[in-house]
Design an enzyme around this catalytic site. Structure first.
Site, PDB file in Angstrom:
ATOM      1  N   THR A  74      -6.149   4.529   5.246  1.00 28.38           N
ATOM      2  CA  THR A  74      -5.454   4.283   3.783  1.00 28.38           C
ATOM      3  C   THR A  74      -4.306   3.891   4.109  1.00 28.38           C
ATOM      4  O   THR A  74      -3.677   3.897   5.360  1.00 28.38           O
ATOM      5  CB  THR A  74      -5.343   5.800   3.109  1.00 28.38           C
ATOM      6  OG1 THR A  74      -6.542   6.371   3.200  1.00 28.38           O
ATOM      7  CG2 THR A  74      -4.891   5.654   1.933  1.00 28.38           C
ATOM      8  N   THR A 112      -1.927   9.558   2.994  1.00 30.45           N
ATOM      9  CA  THR A 112      -2.802   9.165   3.613  1.00 30.45           C
ATOM     10  C   THR A 112      -3.692  10.336   4.661  1.00 30.45           C
ATOM     11  O   THR A 112      -2.772  11.299   4.884  1.00 30.45           O
ATOM     12  CB  THR A 112      -2.629   8.128   4.901  1.00 30.45           C
ATOM     13  OG1 THR A 112      -1.820   8.600   5.828  1.00 30.45           O
ATOM     14  CG2 THR A 112      -1.751   6.796   4.224  1.00 30.45           C
ATOM     15  N   GLY A 113      -4.937  10.025   4.791  1.00 31.90           N
ATOM     16  CA  GLY A 113      -5.564  11.194   5.380  1.00 31.90           C
ATOM     17  C   GLY A 113      -6.694  11.826   4.664  1.00 31.90           C
ATOM     18  O   GLY A 113      -7.111  11.207   3.723  1.00 31.90           O
ATOM     19  N   GLY A 153      -8.164  13.108   2.032  1.00 30.79           N
ATOM     20  CA  GLY A 153      -8.123  13.202   0.627  1.00 30.79           C
ATOM     21  C   GLY A 153      -8.285  14.568  -0.147  1.00 30.79           C
ATOM     22  O   GLY A 153      -7.794  15.123  -0.930  1.00 30.79           O
ATOM     23  N   ARG A 185     -18.428   9.312  -3.479  1.00 29.13           N
ATOM     24  CA  ARG A 185     -17.378  10.230  -3.145  1.00 29.13           C
ATOM     25  C   ARG A 185     -16.027   9.362  -3.374  1.00 29.13           C
ATOM     26  O   ARG A 185     -15.669   8.171  -3.197  1.00 29.13           O
ATOM     27  CB  ARG A 185     -17.271  10.560  -1.705  1.00 29.13           C
ATOM     28  CG  ARG A 185     -16.065  11.368  -1.300  1.00 29.13           C
ATOM     29  CD  ARG A 185     -14.867  10.384  -0.618  1.00 29.13           C
ATOM     30  NE  ARG A 185     -13.965  11.308   0.043  1.00 29.13           N
ATOM     31  CZ  ARG A 185     -12.793  10.971   0.433  1.00 29.13           C
ATOM     32  NH1 ARG A 185     -12.495   9.575   0.359  1.00 29.13           N
ATOM     33  NH2 ARG A 185     -11.679  11.651   1.060  1.00 29.13           N
ATOM     34  N   THR A 206      -7.535   2.470  -0.348  1.00 33.94           N
ATOM     35  CA  THR A 206      -8.408   2.643   0.821  1.00 33.94           C
ATOM     36  C   THR A 206      -9.690   2.250   0.908  1.00 33.94           C
ATOM     37  O   THR A 206     -10.311   2.195  -0.241  1.00 33.94           O
ATOM     38  CB  THR A 206      -8.149   4.446   0.651  1.00 33.94           C
ATOM     39  OG1 THR A 206      -8.879   4.931   2.069  1.00 33.94           O
ATOM     40  CG2 THR A 206      -8.944   4.862  -0.141  1.00 33.94           C
ATOM     41  N   SER A 224      -9.619   0.333   7.847  1.00 26.15           N
ATOM     42  CA  SER A 224      -9.313   1.385   6.793  1.00 26.15           C
ATOM     43  C   SER A 224      -9.031   1.072   5.528  1.00 26.15           C
ATOM     44  O   SER A 224      -9.096   2.069   4.529  1.00 26.15           O
ATOM     45  CB  SER A 224      -7.777   1.759   7.272  1.00 26.15           C
ATOM     46  OG  SER A 224      -6.824   0.903   6.968  1.00 26.15           O
TER      47      SER A 224
HETATM   48  N1  GLY Z   1      -6.715   9.477   1.803  1.00 25.53           N
HETATM   49  C1  GLY Z   1      -7.756   8.749   1.781  1.00 25.53           C
HETATM   50  C2  GLY Z   1      -9.268   9.350   1.181  1.00 25.53           C
HETATM   51  O1  GLY Z   1      -9.133  10.449   1.608  1.00 25.53           O
HETATM   52  O2  GLY Z   1     -10.044   8.812   0.698  1.00 25.53           O
END
Ligand code: GLY
Length: 358
Positions: free
Chosen positions: A200, A251-252, A254, A228, A218, A89
């Protein structure tokens, strides 16, 4: 006004349903005095993190008790995960972009000095959290990105290495082979469950004196378009702290968080009197209200995962997710452990979108 967790969750669920039906979200802010409620007693020092930070919260807590600065301690905590080649991650071994290149994002914020640093799209350096802190410590800027962030890190003495481990390279190749049935890559028979995922780690801490720091790091969304950048390095989205209030992070997915500046919003809700739990659930409602319909199921629930974590300066804390079943890591005087997140939708799992045409 008294709001129990059960009542609040029910309120949240009905608000989300109203949002899905096209109504405006109508979340009442509790008065500052009434909003400062939590099922968990306040305690400090305190370190919280996403669940993958369980080892890290213990290390950070021990360092804080021994007198370390809160930001140094949580960076040490996330470094454990960044440098772990088996964790896909973040950092070394993180899942790469669609071209097989690991690109890392991170940000840090230091409450006592009100300073912040961040890096985006950083390649070849396993500890972007430390590079983000170097940006904070050694420049008049807040964020560096791409090749220039890498050059800055090398100038600061960071060592480069190939972050693609053999396992992540194999996973990337299997994903690539299965991308399109009509391309020139042959599918293999192995069971591949590797889709777009985000991994993350967010960690936040407060010491005995009430000084707060936050950090998020992350490898971003697996198989992302090169270049990105997600929410993690965005101050106010991936993490945020204010030494007079507390800290929050996420987290999750983004892309869903950036649109609401979720970490900043959570801290602002706590400033206005919400408990960490109320603040996070209200942020998630805002996320859903701001989500385009292609990412919502027919009931208006998100197809993606997005978790938030928050703590107040006085040592109250929560984690929250749209769906029941998520948890997060905590360490205080009772030791390191995992606790359940609050949620909007009791008893329901995240719906899975119909597979796109390959
Ligand atoms: N939360 C991490 C991302 O979307 O890169």
């Amino acid at each position: 006004m008294s709001v129990s967790r059960r009542d609040f969750i029910a309120t949240g669920a009905s608000t989300a349903a109203a949002i899905a039906a096209g109504a405006s979200p109508a979340v009442a802010l509790p008065s500052p005095a009434a909003g400062l409620r939590s099922a968990r007693p306040a305690s400090r020092p305190l370190v919280i993190a996403s669940t993958n930070g369980l080892r890290g919260v213990k290390l950070a807590y021990d360092q804080i008790v021994a007198g370390a600065d809160t930001l140094d301690a949580i960076i040490a905590g996330v470094n454990l995960v960044e440098l772990d080649p088996d964790d896909q991650s973040v950092g070394l071994g993180g899942l790469p972009n669609e071209e097989g290149v690991v690109q890392l994002d991170a940000s840090v914020m230091h409450g006592p000095t009100r300073r912040a640093g961040a890096v985006g799209c950083l390649e070849d350096i396993a500890t972007p959290s430390l590079v983000a802190k170097a940006v904070m410590d050694y420049t008049d800027h807040i964020m560096l990105v791409g090749a220039d962030a890498r050059r800055f890190a090398i100038n600061m003495g960071f060592k480069t290495q190939d972050l693609l481990t053999e396992k992540t390279r194999q996973d990337w190749l299997r994903w690539k082979a299965r991308l399109n049935r009509r391309d020139a890559w042959l599918d293999h028979d192995d069971d591949v469950r590797i889709k777009f995922t985000t991994g993350t780690i967010n960690m936040n801490a407060v010491n005995a004196a009430g000084d707060v720091s936050s950090c998020t790091t992350t490898s971003g969304m697996a198989w992302k378009v090169p270049g990105r950048v997600g929410d993690s390095p965005i101050i106010g989205a991936g993490q945020y702290c204010d030494n007079t209030v507390g800290a929050a992070g996420s987290t999750g997915r983004g892309e869903a968080n950036i649109k609401v500046c979720g970490a900043f919003l959570a801290v602002e809700f706590m400033r206005n009197g919400m408990s960490p739990e109320q603040a996070l659930l209200t942020v998630i409602e805002r996320v859903i209200a701001m989500t385009e319909s292609r990412l919502l199921d027919p009931k208006g629930r998100p197809y993606f995962d997005l978790n938030f974590y928050a703590m107040t300066k006085d040592g109250r804390y929560a984690g929250a997710s749209a769906y029941e079943g998520s948890d997060f890591a905590v360490c205080d005087e009772k030791g390191a452990r995992v606790e359940p997140c609050a949620f909007l939708y009791p008893g329901s799992q995240r719906p899975v979108a119909a597979p796109a045409e390959r």
